[in-house]
Design a protein around this motif. Structure first.
Motif, mmCIF file in Angstrom:
data_model
loop_
_atom_site.group_PDB
_atom_site.id
_atom_site.type_symbol
_atom_site.label_atom_id
_atom_site.label_comp_id
_atom_site.label_asym_id
_atom_site.label_seq_id
_atom_site.Cartn_x
_atom_site.Cartn_y
_atom_site.Cartn_z
ATOM 1 N N ILE A 37 0.856 -1.185 0.000
ATOM 2 C CA ILE A 37 0.000 0.000 0.000
ATOM 3 C C ILE A 37 0.893 1.236 0.000
ATOM 4 N N PHE A 38 0.619 2.154 -0.932
ATOM 5 C CA PHE A 38 1.423 3.365 -1.098
ATOM 6 C C PHE A 38 0.557 4.604 -0.873
ATOM 7 N N ASP A 39 1.161 5.644 -0.311
ATOM 8 C CA ASP A 39 0.499 6.938 -0.180
ATOM 9 C C ASP A 39 0.441 7.589 -1.562
ATOM 10 N N ALA A 40 -0.747 8.034 -1.949
ATOM 11 C CA ALA A 40 -0.927 8.570 -3.305
ATOM 12 C C ALA A 40 -0.197 9.898 -3.500
ATOM 13 N N ASN A 41 0.003 10.651 -2.429
ATOM 14 C CA ASN A 41 0.660 11.959 -2.559
ATOM 15 C C ASN A 41 2.177 11.820 -2.615
ATOM 16 N N THR A 42 2.738 11.082 -1.683
ATOM 17 C CA THR A 42 4.197 10.952 -1.622
ATOM 18 C C THR A 42 4.724 9.822 -2.490
ATOM 19 N N LYS A 43 3.839 8.896 -2.893
ATOM 20 C CA LYS A 43 4.195 7.690 -3.659
ATOM 21 C C LYS A 43 5.066 6.728 -2.843
ATOM 22 N N LEU A 44 5.135 6.922 -1.535
ATOM 23 C CA LEU A 44 5.965 6.081 -0.684
ATOM 24 C C LEU A 44 5.168 4.922 -0.091
ATOM 25 N N LEU A 45 5.854 3.842 0.193
ATOM 26 C CA LEU A 45 5.230 2.660 0.789
ATOM 27 C C LEU A 45 4.846 2.947 2.240
ATOM 28 N N VAL A 46 3.606 2.621 2.608
ATOM 29 C CA VAL A 46 3.165 2.815 3.989
ATOM 30 C C VAL A 46 2.797 1.497 4.675
ATOM 31 N N LYS A 47 2.424 0.470 3.900
ATOM 32 C CA LYS A 47 2.067 -0.825 4.483
ATOM 33 C C LYS A 47 2.459 -1.936 3.521
ATOM 34 N N GLY A 88 -6.678 9.638 3.928
ATOM 35 C CA GLY A 88 -5.806 9.893 2.791
ATOM 36 C C GLY A 88 -6.208 9.071 1.589
ATOM 37 N N THR A 89 -5.448 9.215 0.521
ATOM 38 C CA THR A 89 -5.663 8.452 -0.710
ATOM 39 C C THR A 89 -4.503 7.488 -0.886
ATOM 40 N N TYR A 90 -4.839 6.259 -1.308
ATOM 41 C CA TYR A 90 -3.822 5.208 -1.342
ATOM 42 C C TYR A 90 -3.924 4.393 -2.632
ATOM 43 N N TYR A 91 -2.783 3.782 -2.986
ATOM 44 C CA TYR A 91 -2.714 2.796 -4.060
ATOM 45 C C TYR A 91 -2.413 1.433 -3.431
ATOM 46 N N LEU A 92 -3.085 0.403 -3.927
ATOM 47 C CA LEU A 92 -2.877 -0.959 -3.420
ATOM 48 C C LEU A 92 -2.451 -1.881 -4.555
ATOM 49 N N SER A 93 -1.451 -2.714 -4.297
ATOM 50 C CA SER A 93 -1.116 -3.853 -5.154
ATOM 51 C C SER A 93 -1.341 -5.109 -4.336
ATOM 52 N N GLU A 140 9.219 -23.340 -12.081
ATOM 53 C CA GLU A 140 8.062 -23.739 -11.273
ATOM 54 C C GLU A 140 6.872 -23.991 -12.209
ATOM 55 N N GLN A 141 6.605 -25.244 -12.462
ATOM 56 C CA GLN A 141 5.692 -25.640 -13.539
ATOM 57 C C GLN A 141 4.263 -25.162 -13.350
ATOM 58 N N SER A 142 3.754 -25.196 -12.141
ATOM 59 C CA SER A 142 2.311 -25.000 -11.957
ATOM 60 C C SER A 142 1.961 -23.773 -11.137
ATOM 61 N N ALA A 143 2.834 -22.778 -11.132
ATOM 62 C CA ALA A 143 2.557 -21.573 -10.354
ATOM 63 C C ALA A 143 1.361 -20.820 -10.917
ATOM 64 N N VAL A 144 0.396 -20.525 -10.069
ATOM 65 C CA VAL A 144 -0.809 -19.789 -10.437
ATOM 66 C C VAL A 144 -0.776 -18.449 -9.702
ATOM 67 N N VAL A 145 -0.672 -17.358 -10.448
ATOM 68 C CA VAL A 145 -0.515 -16.031 -9.851
ATOM 69 C C VAL A 145 -1.617 -15.101 -10.351
ATOM 70 N N PHE A 146 -2.313 -14.473 -9.406
ATOM 71 C CA PHE A 146 -3.355 -13.493 -9.708
ATOM 72 C C PHE A 146 -2.937 -12.139 -9.126
ATOM 73 N N ALA A 147 -3.486 -11.060 -9.683
ATOM 74 C CA ALA A 147 -3.127 -9.721 -9.203
ATOM 75 C C ALA A 147 -4.274 -8.756 -9.407
ATOM 76 N N VAL A 148 -4.256 -7.672 -8.615
ATOM 77 C CA VAL A 148 -5.200 -6.572 -8.793
ATOM 78 C C VAL A 148 -4.551 -5.300 -8.254
ATOM 79 N N ARG A 149 -4.899 -4.146 -8.885
ATOM 80 C CA ARG A 149 -4.478 -2.840 -8.390
ATOM 81 C C ARG A 149 -5.724 -2.059 -8.008
ATOM 82 N N ASP A 150 -5.592 -1.198 -7.009
ATOM 83 C CA ASP A 150 -6.761 -0.449 -6.537
ATOM 84 C C ASP A 150 -6.320 0.925 -6.040
ATOM 85 N N THR A 151 -7.184 1.922 -6.237
ATOM 86 C CA THR A 151 -6.993 3.259 -5.689
ATOM 87 C C THR A 151 -8.205 3.585 -4.829
#
Length: 481
Positions: free
Chosen positions: A257-267, A284-289, A319-330
């Motif tokens: 989780i990043f702060d949207a203003n500073t772009k720095l990692l907070v969590k 505040g406003t945040y970005y999540l990966s 790694e033959q069977s690695a299953v990876v999912f992702a989402v981004r959120d603001t």
């Protein structure tokens, strides 16, 4: 008196100036993280939509497969651990869990790697070994079925061994069978194929299972004398079969989780996958990966992530069977809230359908190397990386009359347009290299790619494979070819 009064006033003036300076400096300090300040925080709950689909998507072929239900079903007999040592290390090519280890003579791990079976690959070699331990975590395993490996020794090495096991981390060992002796006519270049049942091993309440090979001089048959210090023992193609308890296999969630203003990692954090989790954040406003992966082997993420651009994600090709999912959120935090997130695949499925009418039953392994650059996923940046991944994916096909396919997953990240994927395949029959060829296509993430053709025929440069792509991959889609 006047002089004394002036001196006292001067002292108080200096103190007052110092206090003002300190107060001003404190006001300019950066805002402390919520847990270190008195600022009020709010609970932000993240809920993953269709969670059961995310943690068990189309994985019937996977050695790490999990049930779509959380009731803890047991899968059929499958390959739990596999070592072929072809990458010149003791890491397994297939592993149900990490924290596995191979050591000998009370913790030594300074083994070497020599030509294995086939000779184009590598095997692991132990010098002066008396006991070799293969240590695997018991978590995730419902039952063990069997242990198999190929072995031999140098002229002064051992020519007999005893297999035993321990479920109390080496306090006691139980023999699995009588002493195994090398055949009298086994040449140094040959191999002893060992197959041992593990059905007698009970893992109830055990944290680990240790499989031990104890080595002896054996019958020398007029050959060189046994030398415990310099004789070497070699093994290759180590496989442990069994069944898994799917309810405890470790899907992982990774969040940043990043702060949207500073772009720095907070969590940031990693936790066992679950439908809901929450974090405390101030206004505040945040970005999540958010990422999800279906194995104990971690995703490859930089050790130090400080801002948006420094976050990158990759996964090893082997790694033959690695299953990876992702989402981004603001999102904005003004009070407690819940975010419902829909995750998407950042990998594609590559499948081979072999149309050979005969000979597939003699194929014992397929080695695959990717000849394109390794893919990296940057959730919040556009970066062009020219990095390679030279690891080898080793597939044990287990071809049968009604099964002429093998599958692996290609980690890709979230790419906006088609990218080149190219693979070199080396086909081994009865331990010997039978054919080498390359195949390629262009795909994005979330695509099923099918190569259809003859695995053993076509020695010419044109491998003669048909390429079929399903670019509308959904969990309930069945594509007939």
């Amino acid at each position: 008196m006047k002089t004394k009064t002036q001196s006292t006033w001067g002292i108080f003036s200096c103190l007052f100036i110092v206090i003002l300076a300190v107060t001003s400096s404190c006001k300019k300090n950066a805002k402390l993280p919520p847990e270190e300040s008195n600022e009020k925080t709010h609970a932000v709950t993240f809920k993953i939509k269709d969670f059961e689909t995310i943690v068990s998507p189309l994985k019937a072929h996977s050695p790490r497969s999990k049930s779509a239900l959380a009731t803890g079903s047991v899968t059929e007999n499958q390959l739990l651990y596999h070592w072929n040592f072809d990458n010149g290390n003791a890491d397994p090519t297939i592993a149900l869990e990490d924290a596995v280890a191979i050591d000998y003579n009370n913790g030594k791990t300074d083994y070497s790697y020599v030509a294995g079976w086939p000779t184009s690959g590598k095997g692991i070699s132990f010098k002066g070994a008396r006991e070799i331990l293969i240590k695997i975590p018991a978590s995730g395993i419902a039952t063990l079925a069997n242990l198999t490996f190929d072995a031999n020794s140098s002229g002064t090495g051992p020519r007999a061994l005893v297999l035993s096991y321990s479920t109390n981390q080496g306090v006691t060992f139980t023999n699995l069978a009588d002493t195994i002796h090398y055949p009298s006519d086994l040449a140094i270049s040959g191999k002893l194929a060992v197959e041992q049942s593990l059905h007698s091993v009970t893992l109830t309440a055990a944290k680990e299972c240790w499989l031990k090979l104890t080595l002896f001089a054996g019958n020398r048959n007029g050959g060189s004398n046994y030398n415990e210090s310099t004789g070497t023992f070699k093994m290759d193609n180590v496989k442990i079969m069994g069944t898994t308890d799917q309810s405890v296999l470790p899907d992982k969630l990774y969040y940043h989780i990043f702060d949207a203003n500073t772009k720095l990692l907070v969590k940031t954090g990693t936790l066992n996958a679950k439908e809901k989790f929450n974090v405390a954040l101030s206004k505040g406003t945040y970005y999540l990966s958010l990422l999800s992966k279906n194995s104990g082997t971690p995703l490859m993420i930089p050790a130090s992530v400080t801002d948006l651009r420094s976050l990158s994600v990759s996964n090893t090709f082997s790694e033959q069977s690695a299953v990876v999912f992702a989402v981004r959120d603001t999102f904005d935090v003004t009070e407690s809230l819940e975010r419902v997130l829909t995750m998407g695949r950042i990998y594609s499925e590559v499948k081979f359908e072999c149309t050979d009418t005969e000979g597939l039953d003699l194929v014992d392994s397929i080695q695959i190397k990717q000849q394109h650059n390794a893919f990296l996923y940057y959730p919040f940046a556009t970066v062009v990386d020219e990095k390679s991944d030279n690891t080898t994916l080793s597939v044990i096909p287990n071809f049968a009359n009604n099964s002429k396919t093998f599958v692996f997953n290609q980690f890709m990240g979230d790419v906006p347009e088609n990218k080149m994927v190219k693979y070199e395949l080396r086909i081994f029959r009865k331990g010997e290299l039978a054919r080498t060829f390359a195949l390629s296509s262009e795909i994005r993430n979330n695509v099923q790619l099918l190569f259809k053709g003859k695995l053993l025929d076509g020695i010419s440069e044109n491998p003669g494979f048909q390429v079929i792509k399903n670019e509308k991959w959904r969990d309930n889609v069945v594509v007939e070819y």
